[in-house]
Scaffold this active site. Structure first.
Site, PDB file in Angstrom:
ATOM      1  N   LYS A   1      61.400  43.971  53.319  1.00 18.16           N
ATOM      2  CA  LYS A   1      61.759  44.827  52.185  1.00 18.16           C
ATOM      3  C   LYS A   1      62.594  46.029  52.633  1.00 18.16           C
ATOM      4  CE  LYS A   1      57.327  44.779  51.136  1.00 18.16           C
ATOM      5  NZ  LYS A   1      56.896  43.575  51.874  1.00 18.16           N
ATOM      6  N   ILE A   2      62.119  46.742  53.664  1.00 16.89           N
ATOM      7  CA  ILE A   2      62.805  47.975  54.072  1.00 16.89           C
ATOM      8  C   ILE A   2      64.117  47.651  54.800  1.00 16.89           C
ATOM      9  CG2 ILE A   2      62.625  50.046  55.521  1.00 16.89           C
ATOM     10  CD1 ILE A   2      59.550  49.959  54.941  1.00 16.89           C
TER      11      ILE A   2
ATOM     12  N   ASP B   1      65.526  38.669  62.624  1.00 16.44           N
ATOM     13  CA  ASP B   1      64.154  38.548  62.108  1.00 16.44           C
ATOM     14  C   ASP B   1      63.620  37.203  62.567  1.00 16.44           C
ATOM     15  OD1 ASP B   1      61.780  38.350  60.378  1.00 16.44           O
ATOM     16  OD2 ASP B   1      62.701  39.943  59.194  1.00 16.44           O
TER      17      ASP B   1
ATOM     18  N   CYS C   1      60.546  46.148  61.676  1.00 19.08           N
ATOM     19  CA  CYS C   1      59.562  45.062  61.777  1.00 19.08           C
ATOM     20  C   CYS C   1      58.177  45.665  61.998  1.00 19.08           C
ATOM     21  CB  CYS C   1      59.935  44.100  62.896  1.00 19.08           C
ATOM     22  SG  CYS C   1      60.112  44.879  64.497  1.00 19.08           S
ATOM     23  N   PRO C   2      57.122  44.926  61.719  1.00 16.32           N
ATOM     24  CA  PRO C   2      55.776  45.478  61.899  1.00 16.32           C
ATOM     25  C   PRO C   2      55.386  45.526  63.368  1.00 16.32           C
ATOM     26  CG  PRO C   2      55.645  43.199  61.169  1.00 16.32           C
ATOM     27  CD  PRO C   2      57.099  43.544  61.208  1.00 16.32           C
TER      28      PRO C   2
ATOM     29  N   SER D   1      59.395  52.495  61.901  1.00 16.78           N
ATOM     30  CA  SER D   1      58.385  51.450  61.634  1.00 16.78           C
ATOM     31  C   SER D   1      57.021  51.819  62.208  1.00 16.78           C
ATOM     32  CB  SER D   1      58.852  50.105  62.151  1.00 16.78           C
ATOM     33  OG  SER D   1      59.614  49.481  61.151  1.00 16.78           O
ATOM     34  N   ARG D   2      56.849  51.567  63.489  1.00 14.39           N
ATOM     35  CA  ARG D   2      55.602  51.943  64.160  1.00 14.39           C
ATOM     36  C   ARG D   2      55.962  52.380  65.573  1.00 14.39           C
ATOM     37  NH1 ARG D   2      53.850  52.501  59.969  1.00 14.39           N
ATOM     38  NH2 ARG D   2      52.128  51.459  58.924  1.00 14.39           N
TER      39      ARG D   2
ATOM     40  N   ASP E   1      60.625  58.475  63.437  1.00 12.71           N
ATOM     41  CA  ASP E   1      59.692  58.971  62.415  1.00 12.71           C
ATOM     42  C   ASP E   1      58.275  58.590  62.797  1.00 12.71           C
ATOM     43  OD1 ASP E   1      59.137  60.190  59.810  1.00 12.71           O
ATOM     44  OD2 ASP E   1      58.536  58.165  59.198  1.00 12.71           O
TER      45      ASP E   1
ATOM     46  N   GLU F   1      51.170  59.191  68.128  1.00  8.66           N
ATOM     47  CA  GLU F   1      51.270  60.154  67.020  1.00  8.66           C
ATOM     48  C   GLU F   1      49.927  60.531  66.409  1.00  8.66           C
ATOM     49  OE1 GLU F   1      53.642  57.708  64.229  1.00  8.66           O
ATOM     50  OE2 GLU F   1      51.935  57.803  62.860  1.00  8.66           O
TER      51      GLU F   1
ATOM     52  N   HIS G   1      56.285  61.061  60.644  1.00  2.10           N
ATOM     53  CA  HIS G   1      55.852  59.953  59.785  1.00  2.10           C
ATOM     54  C   HIS G   1      55.966  60.338  58.305  1.00  2.10           C
ATOM     55  CE1 HIS G   1      53.418  56.033  60.212  1.00  2.10           C
ATOM     56  NE2 HIS G   1      54.079  56.021  59.069  1.00  2.10           N
TER      57      HIS G   1
HETATM   58  P1  NAD Z   1      58.030  43.538  55.412  1.00  3.37           P
HETATM   59  O1  NAD Z   1      56.803  42.771  55.696  1.00  3.37           O
HETATM   60  O2  NAD Z   1      58.675  43.414  54.074  1.00  3.37           O
HETATM   61  O3  NAD Z   1      59.147  43.186  56.500  1.00  3.37           O
HETATM   62  C1  NAD Z   1      58.866  43.112  57.869  1.00  3.37           C
HETATM   63  C2  NAD Z   1      59.819  42.094  58.457  1.00  3.37           C
HETATM   64  O4  NAD Z   1      59.624  42.082  59.877  1.00  3.37           O
HETATM   65  C3  NAD Z   1      59.554  40.654  57.947  1.00  3.37           C
HETATM   66  O5  NAD Z   1      60.752  40.105  57.454  1.00  3.37           O
HETATM   67  C4  NAD Z   1      59.052  39.937  59.183  1.00  3.37           C
HETATM   68  O6  NAD Z   1      59.441  38.570  59.234  1.00  3.37           O
HETATM   69  C5  NAD Z   1      59.728  40.736  60.280  1.00  3.37           C
HETATM   70  N1  NAD Z   1      59.145  40.501  61.586  1.00  3.37           N
HETATM   71  C6  NAD Z   1      57.871  40.180  61.912  1.00  3.37           C
HETATM   72  N2  NAD Z   1      57.769  39.977  63.240  1.00  3.37           N
HETATM   73  C7  NAD Z   1      59.004  40.190  63.753  1.00  3.37           C
HETATM   74  C8  NAD Z   1      59.529  40.122  65.068  1.00  3.37           C
HETATM   75  N3  NAD Z   1      58.768  39.780  66.105  1.00  3.37           N
HETATM   76  N4  NAD Z   1      60.839  40.403  65.238  1.00  3.37           N
HETATM   77  C9  NAD Z   1      61.621  40.717  64.176  1.00  3.37           C
HETATM   78  N5  NAD Z   1      61.182  40.787  62.904  1.00  3.37           N
HETATM   79  C10 NAD Z   1      59.881  40.518  62.707  1.00  3.37           C
HETATM   80  O7  NAD Z   1      57.681  45.062  55.730  1.00  3.37           O
HETATM   81  P2  NAD Z   1      58.459  46.346  55.225  1.00  3.37           P
HETATM   82  O8  NAD Z   1      57.853  46.828  53.953  1.00  3.37           O
HETATM   83  O9  NAD Z   1      59.913  46.129  55.303  1.00  3.37           O
HETATM   84  O10 NAD Z   1      57.991  47.400  56.353  1.00  3.37           O
HETATM   85  C11 NAD Z   1      58.444  47.304  57.688  1.00  3.37           C
HETATM   86  C12 NAD Z   1      57.629  48.244  58.537  1.00  3.37           C
HETATM   87  O11 NAD Z   1      57.915  49.586  58.172  1.00  3.37           O
HETATM   88  C13 NAD Z   1      56.112  48.125  58.325  1.00  3.37           C
HETATM   89  O12 NAD Z   1      55.565  47.125  59.148  1.00  3.37           O
HETATM   90  C14 NAD Z   1      55.604  49.477  58.694  1.00  3.37           C
HETATM   91  O13 NAD Z   1      55.210  49.463  60.050  1.00  3.37           O
HETATM   92  C15 NAD Z   1      56.821  50.378  58.542  1.00  3.37           C
HETATM   93  N6  NAD Z   1      56.634  51.419  57.525  1.00  3.37           N
HETATM   94  C16 NAD Z   1      56.826  52.711  57.889  1.00  3.37           C
HETATM   95  C17 NAD Z   1      56.680  53.725  56.956  1.00  3.37           C
HETATM   96  C18 NAD Z   1      56.950  55.168  57.306  1.00  3.37           C
HETATM   97  O14 NAD Z   1      56.607  56.068  56.525  1.00  3.37           O
HETATM   98  N7  NAD Z   1      57.549  55.465  58.440  1.00  3.37           N
HETATM   99  C19 NAD Z   1      56.311  53.401  55.641  1.00  3.37           C
HETATM  100  C20 NAD Z   1      56.128  52.069  55.301  1.00  3.37           C
HETATM  101  C21 NAD Z   1      56.289  51.077  56.252  1.00  3.37           C
END
Ligand code: NAD
Length: 332
Positions: free
Chosen positions: A154-155, A174, A204-205, A232-233, A257, A262, A294
């Protein structure tokens, strides 16, 4: 449903309380983070609500289960803090807010790119001090630059769309390709993305596979002077490797971020404390590093959605209905 809300900040209360009132849930707001010392506060609560840096390892889950807790609602998307196998054994179910505002995070990531590039933070201070010189503020056109998006869920997809609008060339990586992203860029192998990108943004997560995805070897494959953005993380990035590459100049810009360590820093005011994390403090000394604590998710839209979905998760569980946002333990 009576729910103990850990790690409560004033903004949590502001958005969760009206949502709870509207849906008939009783929230007890607790300021402490969820820790082995504070988990006893959940005694007798059928549900708890935790946040992004509240750990849920087997020992804490055991105490929760012993105290009668059967449901954990995460008011975040990532569930890397939760030991799902322990949840399965203890009969504790978990739900999350999978997408509260992917736009918020994607826009923050792009904001970090622009700030590092055009140095808004420095310009802001200079102009306020009556210093109108622009030397040292030289940036580059985003148009025409190659941006690598790692994780096109999504992001990542939204970030790719925004950057496409800037006229960037988009490379995507991905493990599961997103059909909708094909119109925005080209899927390539991760090493090709590393080698060809001027900016790399991580979406990615955190999983065992992605832990330290950006390590010394990965950075060595990148273009000299590359910009790396991580919203992300924290543990996607090996901080020690990043420090060394900032010193050598291999990494030209870093926007974080999130940060590996953290949990003891972010979301709190440490401005009158001596911060003990030397690695973090070293990062702060680089002129080409931008760190936010964050806050990528932190928009009104996102907080309203977090509150709405968290209440919907509680309602579904309480009524014995299917919990649409349940995080299921991996199948055996
Ligand atoms: P999402 O599940 O929609 O997308 C994550 C994508 O990562 C998926 O398409 C998945 O296939 C891909 N992925 C999984 N394993 C992978 C790998 N080994 N290599 C490459 N891609 C891989 O999640 P999202 O909503 O887009 O969120 C992404 C990340 O953003 C979350 O996991 C979270 O850690 C982070 N996040 C951060 C904040 C913030 O405030 N900083 C807020 C929300 C989410």
């Amino acid at each position: 449903m009576r729910t103990a809300v850990f790690s409560t900040k004033p903004y949590d209360r502001e958005f969760l309380q009206p949502a709870a009132k509207a849906t008939g849930h009783e929230l007890i707001f607790l300021e402490p983070r969820l820790t082995p010392q504070t988990v006893v506060l959940a005694q007798g609560f059928p549900a708890i609500c935790s946040f992004v840096n509240d750990p849920l390892p087997p020992a804490i889950l055991q105490t929760l289960a012993d105290g009668g807790t059967r449901f954990v609602v995460l008011r975040c998307a990532g569930f890397n803090q939760v030991d799902l196998e322990a949840c399965r054994k203890l009969g504790v179910r978990v739900a999350r807010v999978p997408a509260y505002s992917p736009y918020a995070v994607a826009e923050h990531a792009v904001g970090m790119m622009l700030t590092l590039n055009r140095k808004f933070h420095k310009a802001f201070n200079r102009v306020r001090e009556g210093n109108f010189a622009i030397d040292g503020l030289l940036g580059f056109d985003m148009h025409g630059k190659t941006v690598g998006v790692v994780g096109t869920g999504k992001i990542g997809a939204i970030a790719a769309g925004i950057l496409k609008g800037f006229g960037c060339e988009i490379l995507l990586y991905d493990v599961i390709e997103n059909e909708a992203c094909r119109a925005l860029g080209r899927y390539v192998a991760l090493n090709e993305l590393f080698a060809a990108s001027e900016i790399i943004t991580l979406h990615c997560p955190l999983t065992p596979e992605t832990q330290h995805l950006i390590d010394k070897a990965a950075i060595e494959r990148m273009k000299r002077g590359v910009m790396l953005i991580n919203t992300s993380r924290g543990a996607l990035v090996d901080t020690q490797a990043v420090l060394a590459s900032l010193k050598s100049g291999q990494l030209g810009y870093l926007g974080l971020d999130v940060y590996e360590e953290e949990a003891d820093l972010f979301f709190e005011d440490h401005s009158s404390h001596v911060i003990q994390d030397d690695t973090f403090m070293r990062l702060l000394t680089f002129p080409n590093v931008l760190i936010t604590s964050h806050q990528a998710f932190f928009t009104r839209t996102a907080l309203e959605e977090i509150a709405r979905v968290t209440m919907a998760n509680l309602t579904a569980f309480e009524r014995g209905e299917r919990v649409a946002n349940e995080v299921l333990p991996p199948s055996k």
